[in-house]
Enzyme design. Sequence first.
Site, PDB file in Angstrom:
ATOM      1  N   GLY A  33      -5.156  42.548  48.167  1.00  0.00           N
ATOM      2  CA  GLY A  33      -4.854  41.360  48.964  1.00  0.00           C
ATOM      3  C   GLY A  33      -6.099  40.545  49.246  1.00  0.00           C
ATOM      4  O   GLY A  33      -6.107  39.319  49.100  1.00  0.00           O
ATOM      5  N   HIS A  34      -7.180  41.223  49.651  1.00  0.00           N
ATOM      6  CA  HIS A  34      -8.457  40.529  49.852  1.00  0.00           C
ATOM      7  C   HIS A  34      -8.921  39.870  48.558  1.00  0.00           C
ATOM      8  O   HIS A  34      -9.386  38.721  48.549  1.00  0.00           O
ATOM      9  CB  HIS A  34      -9.543  41.511  50.297  1.00  0.00           C
ATOM     10  CG  HIS A  34      -9.364  42.058  51.672  1.00  0.00           C
ATOM     11  ND1 HIS A  34      -9.088  43.378  51.907  1.00  0.00           N
ATOM     12  CD2 HIS A  34      -9.422  41.462  52.898  1.00  0.00           C
ATOM     13  CE1 HIS A  34      -9.004  43.583  53.214  1.00  0.00           C
ATOM     14  NE2 HIS A  34      -9.202  42.438  53.839  1.00  0.00           N
ATOM     15  N   GLN A  58     -12.684  42.467  68.620  1.00  0.00           N
ATOM     16  CA  GLN A  58     -11.254  42.239  68.408  1.00  0.00           C
ATOM     17  C   GLN A  58     -10.443  43.533  68.417  1.00  0.00           C
ATOM     18  O   GLN A  58      -9.252  43.531  68.109  1.00  0.00           O
ATOM     19  CB  GLN A  58     -10.993  41.447  67.125  1.00  0.00           C
ATOM     20  CG  GLN A  58     -11.290  42.153  65.825  1.00  0.00           C
ATOM     21  CD  GLN A  58     -11.220  41.193  64.646  1.00  0.00           C
ATOM     22  OE1 GLN A  58     -12.091  40.327  64.479  1.00  0.00           O
ATOM     23  NE2 GLN A  58     -10.195  41.323  63.818  1.00  0.00           N
ATOM     24  N   LYS A 148      -0.551  37.290  55.910  1.00  0.00           N
ATOM     25  CA  LYS A 148      -0.038  38.525  56.508  1.00  0.00           C
ATOM     26  C   LYS A 148      -0.311  38.513  58.002  1.00  0.00           C
ATOM     27  O   LYS A 148       0.511  38.918  58.811  1.00  0.00           O
ATOM     28  CB  LYS A 148      -0.688  39.755  55.875  1.00  0.00           C
ATOM     29  CG  LYS A 148      -0.209  41.074  56.499  1.00  0.00           C
ATOM     30  CD  LYS A 148      -1.004  42.248  56.004  1.00  0.00           C
ATOM     31  CE  LYS A 148      -2.330  42.374  56.712  1.00  0.00           C
ATOM     32  NZ  LYS A 148      -2.284  43.162  57.960  1.00  0.00           N
ATOM     33  N   LYS A 183      -0.127  44.578  51.875  1.00  0.00           N
ATOM     34  CA  LYS A 183      -1.416  45.224  51.652  1.00  0.00           C
ATOM     35  C   LYS A 183      -2.252  45.112  52.928  1.00  0.00           C
ATOM     36  O   LYS A 183      -2.359  44.047  53.532  1.00  0.00           O
ATOM     37  CB  LYS A 183      -2.160  44.543  50.507  1.00  0.00           C
ATOM     38  CG  LYS A 183      -1.628  44.879  49.115  1.00  0.00           C
ATOM     39  CD  LYS A 183      -2.209  46.171  48.596  1.00  0.00           C
ATOM     40  CE  LYS A 183      -1.849  46.399  47.139  1.00  0.00           C
ATOM     41  NZ  LYS A 183      -2.397  47.663  46.624  1.00  0.00           N
ATOM     42  N   SER A 184      -2.849  46.218  53.313  1.00  0.00           N
ATOM     43  CA  SER A 184      -3.673  46.257  54.512  1.00  0.00           C
ATOM     44  C   SER A 184      -4.710  47.347  54.376  1.00  0.00           C
ATOM     45  O   SER A 184      -4.464  48.377  53.727  1.00  0.00           O
ATOM     46  CB  SER A 184      -2.801  46.528  55.750  1.00  0.00           C
ATOM     47  OG  SER A 184      -3.597  46.808  56.884  1.00  0.00           O
TER      48      SER A 184
END
Length: 279
Positions: A33-34, A58, A148, A183-184
């Site tokens: 994804g990146h 964060q 996302k 995707k993560s």
Amino acid sequence: MIFKNISDLRHHLIEQLPNALGLVPTMGALHDGHLSIIKDAIADCDVVVVSIFVNPTQFNDPKDLSNYPRTLKEDVEKINQLHGNILIYCPSVKEVYPHGVVSETFDFGSLSKYMEGQYRGGHFDGVGTVLKRLFQLVKPNKAYFGKKDYQQFAIVKKLVDIENFSIEVIGCETYRESNGLAKSSRNKLLSKDQMQEAEILYSCLKWAKENFHKQAPTEMKKKVKSIFTSKENFKLEYFEIADENDLVPVVKLIKGKRYRAFIAAYCSGVRLIDNIALN
């Protein structure tokens, strides 16, 4: 090329004098994804800076911060396989937070009140703080973010307006696993079986899209909650249908407005989020 301080990066950029400088901010643990976002930036820009920085402000849960995967060597190898003028910027905490690790406070209005803002206190102030700093340091023309994290994408656009940055914020489509799971970097914390089970998030979003004009938002929320109740390894944190412009959850649909469904759930302690455009 890898740069660990901004003075070296700026010196290099002065030599190149790019007409279009793109920034892809990441916290590392890069996946396809990146890489798809970086490819979008390469297609648009003369030079692309990929920042890799795990931002402490964060994370509202210290355990989540300590568990976040850090894979710099692998990340660099993946970036080096891409074809483009890519610079990697890995700043220290001291460079990003020269006056101490403290978040600024921003007024993002309704964009930060619900979903992630409701369940992750201070999260978006941390996001705003680190991105404001990265924008000031790198000075890009364009910045790229995955949809996302659609709420974050909306927050970044608001941040650019608040700070009057001359930066075009570009949203890139969500890249998914074969079963639809977004995707993560957190997916690396799931077992093979858990990865397969986690398709429930995307299944619920697809169901919401298919039934968007057939059921009221409140009824759709009840249905998704009931689906998760029967899943032993999952805990639903929220499912909301919100106006795409202000991200306020709705109970009644208004003709002509655009809506998204947002979901967050824990799979055996790993927090996953996703969203989908409904119309």
